[in-house]
Enzyme design. Sequence first.
Site, mmCIF file in Angstrom:
data_model
loop_
_atom_site.group_PDB
_atom_site.id
_atom_site.type_symbol
_atom_site.label_atom_id
_atom_site.label_comp_id
_atom_site.label_asym_id
_atom_site.label_seq_id
_atom_site.Cartn_x
_atom_site.Cartn_y
_atom_site.Cartn_z
ATOM 1 C CE LYS A 185 -31.493 30.735 -13.012
ATOM 2 N NZ LYS A 185 -32.864 30.625 -13.548
ATOM 3 C CE LYS A 213 -28.264 12.207 -10.640
ATOM 4 N NZ LYS A 213 -29.217 11.996 -11.755
ATOM 5 C CE LYS A 255 -23.429 20.296 -12.348
ATOM 6 N NZ LYS A 255 -24.225 19.377 -13.161
#
Length: 309
Positions: free
Chosen positions: A199, A114, A196
């Site tokens: 769609k 991060k 990750k």
Amino acid sequence: MEKKIILSGIQPSGIPTLGNYVGALRNWKLLQSDDKFCYYCVANMHALTVRQDPKLLLERSFGMAALLIACGVDPTISPVFIQSDVHQHAEMNWVLACNTYMGELNRMTQFKDKSAKHADNINAGLYTYPVLMAGDILLYQADLVPVGNDQKQHVEITRDIAVRFNNAYGETFKLPEPYIPKVGGRVMSLTDPEKKMSKKFKRAVTDSEGRIAYEEGRPGMNNLLSIYSAMTGKTIEQTVAEFEGCGYGTLKTAVADAVIAEIEPVQTEYRRILADKAELERTTKDGACRASEAAEKTLDLVYRRVGLR
């Protein structure tokens, strides 16, 4: 028989991906059973490690609570609450921070990841994030914590902190175990299987093997098979057998159809719940009251252990 206690948390960080749904949200309703008691937390305090628009954060927090319920979580059985509504989370954080070593936090890979993404805002909260998460878990004396493979490290440091505290002050905390779903624990990106979820099924990367099989070294193919298996409830073996002799196009279309069939009812229910804001606020406040009652028992014990109360 004493019920197993489960604590699940999710940040209100925008529109959930299919990976969030398969790896977490979809499983949460399945965890509700006669032998388990679940707490479901919208982790809005964790979200503050990244700069937030206050109005948007509030909207997303209620939106995530609505989504949990739309995904099948029954708030009359399992408390659904917004983290900041339970003040014990913030209070437990300080006590545990005083029982956590810098070396442990330095080893946390998520802080490194991060920090690289938010180089202009490497704040102390980002660094001590695992301590707040440990408090989330330990406040409820959780037996199990549903996490993805990339979150196991947070459960491990939680156990380390709990053992250290128990050794120093007497038996106080249960030691939680990670709970990782066997299928779909981490759905990868369809366009880049090393990242990750996005769609776009038609652009999903497979490989040049020319046959459908779940094998090591084929992350794109394995990813599609995992999604289909999770959506249909079939095993990987059954899924591979179903598509034997078929082409990649057939598999991609079948995966898209399975996802749509599963997601559309959730979307409809989500819109219905979100439309009644007063009822949603009542539900989350009720969840916070029930969660706070359990959390206060642990915090009171912790304060007495360290001499604060």
